[in-house]
Design a protein around this motif. Structure first.
Motif, short mmCIF file in Angstrom:
data_model
loop_
_atom_site.label_atom_id
_atom_site.label_comp_id
_atom_site.label_asym_id
_atom_site.label_seq_id
_atom_site.Cartn_x
_atom_site.Cartn_y
_atom_site.Cartn_z
N MET A 1 -32.82 38.49 -23.21
CA MET A 1 -33.26 38.65 -21.83
C MET A 1 -31.99 38.71 -20.98
N ASN A 2 -31.80 39.81 -20.26
CA ASN A 2 -30.59 39.94 -19.46
C ASN A 2 -30.75 39.28 -18.09
N GLN A 3 -29.66 39.30 -17.32
CA GLN A 3 -29.64 38.62 -16.02
C GLN A 3 -30.73 39.15 -15.08
N ILE A 4 -30.91 40.43 -15.02
CA ILE A 4 -31.92 41.02 -14.14
C ILE A 4 -33.32 40.53 -14.51
N GLU A 5 -33.61 40.49 -15.81
CA GLU A 5 -34.92 40.04 -16.28
C GLU A 5 -35.15 38.56 -15.98
N VAL A 6 -34.11 37.73 -16.17
CA VAL A 6 -34.26 36.29 -15.91
C VAL A 6 -34.52 36.04 -14.43
N GLU A 51 -23.84 40.32 -24.14
CA GLU A 51 -23.55 39.51 -22.95
C GLU A 51 -24.28 38.18 -23.05
N ASN A 52 -23.52 37.10 -22.85
CA ASN A 52 -24.08 35.75 -22.84
C ASN A 52 -24.12 35.27 -21.40
N TRP A 53 -25.30 35.00 -20.90
CA TRP A 53 -25.49 34.58 -19.51
C TRP A 53 -25.79 33.09 -19.47
N HIS A 54 -25.07 32.36 -18.61
CA HIS A 54 -25.32 30.93 -18.41
C HIS A 54 -25.86 30.75 -16.99
N TYR A 55 -26.97 30.03 -16.86
CA TYR A 55 -27.65 29.87 -15.58
C TYR A 55 -27.69 28.41 -15.17
N ARG A 56 -27.56 28.19 -13.86
CA ARG A 56 -27.82 26.89 -13.23
C ARG A 56 -28.87 27.15 -12.16
N LEU A 57 -30.05 26.61 -12.34
CA LEU A 57 -31.11 26.69 -11.35
C LEU A 57 -31.15 25.35 -10.63
N LEU A 75 -42.40 28.00 -17.42
CA LEU A 75 -41.90 29.37 -17.36
C LEU A 75 -40.74 29.58 -18.32
N LEU A 76 -39.79 28.64 -18.32
CA LEU A 76 -38.63 28.76 -19.22
C LEU A 76 -39.05 28.64 -20.68
N ASN A 77 -39.97 27.73 -20.97
CA ASN A 77 -40.46 27.57 -22.34
C ASN A 77 -41.18 28.83 -22.82
N LYS A 78 -42.03 29.39 -21.96
CA LYS A 78 -42.78 30.59 -22.32
C LYS A 78 -41.83 31.76 -22.59
N ALA A 79 -40.72 31.83 -21.83
CA ALA A 79 -39.73 32.90 -22.02
C ALA A 79 -38.76 32.58 -23.16
N GLU A 80 -38.99 31.45 -23.84
CA GLU A 80 -38.14 31.01 -24.95
C GLU A 80 -36.68 30.87 -24.52
N LEU A 81 -36.48 30.22 -23.36
CA LEU A 81 -35.16 29.92 -22.84
C LEU A 81 -34.97 28.41 -22.88
N ASP A 103 -29.30 29.29 -21.13
CA ASP A 103 -28.55 30.49 -21.48
C ASP A 103 -29.49 31.57 -21.97
N SER A 104 -29.04 32.81 -21.86
CA SER A 104 -29.76 33.92 -22.47
C SER A 104 -28.75 34.97 -22.92
N LEU A 105 -29.14 35.70 -23.94
CA LEU A 105 -28.34 36.82 -24.44
C LEU A 105 -29.04 38.10 -24.07
N GLY A 106 -28.31 39.06 -23.54
CA GLY A 106 -28.92 40.34 -23.23
C GLY A 106 -28.03 41.19 -22.35
N ASN A 107 -27.83 42.41 -22.76
CA ASN A 107 -27.00 43.33 -22.00
C ASN A 107 -27.81 43.97 -20.88
N ILE A 108 -27.18 44.13 -19.73
CA ILE A 108 -27.81 44.88 -18.65
C ILE A 108 -27.69 46.35 -19.01
#
Length: 116
Positions: A1-6, A51-57, A75-81, A103-108
């Motif tokens: 899941m890339n940054q835009i999708e997250v 691409e490895n994306w690290h998020y702070r919400l 929401l995060l559990n359902k998206a497997e994050l 974190d999520s892995l995914g190229n834009i």
């Protein structure tokens, strides 16, 4: 899941009142901020392979909002994050800061890659 999708996924929770990077000066609590970094991309053949994306919400609120936290977790559990959660009281702001990190892995996709 890339940054835009997250970020699109997080925007489905209308209660978040989500800002990217930081909230503007004068923003009234409650609000949320998403911060994104790329600390450990995977390299191969002299380019970024994955691409490895690290998020702070960050959720800012005067009173605890377990319902909103539960929705974020679901929401995060359902998206497997997989996520971690922490919480602090900000004396200077007189509010809670609740932080979810994941974190999520995914190229834009490049321009035109998803066309047709």
């Amino acid at each position: 899941m890339n940054q835009i999708e997250v970020i699109s996924l997080l925007k489905t929770l209308e209660e978040l009142n989500l800002y990217y990077g930081h909230a503007p000066n004068g923003t009234e609590v409650p609000f949320s901020v998403i911060q994104v970094t790329q600390p450990d991309n995977v390299f191969a053949d002299n380019c970024v392979y994955v691409e490895n994306w690290h998020y702070r919400l960050l959720l800012y609120c005067f009173k605890k909002n377990e319902q909103l936290e539960k929705k974020v977790k679901k929401l995060l559990n359902k998206a497997e994050l997989p996520w971690t959660r922490s919480e602090i009281w900000l004396d200077d702001q007189n509010c809670f800061e609740i932080e979810f990190e994941f974190d999520s892995l995914g190229n834009i996709p490049e321009e035109g890659e998803n066309d047709g």
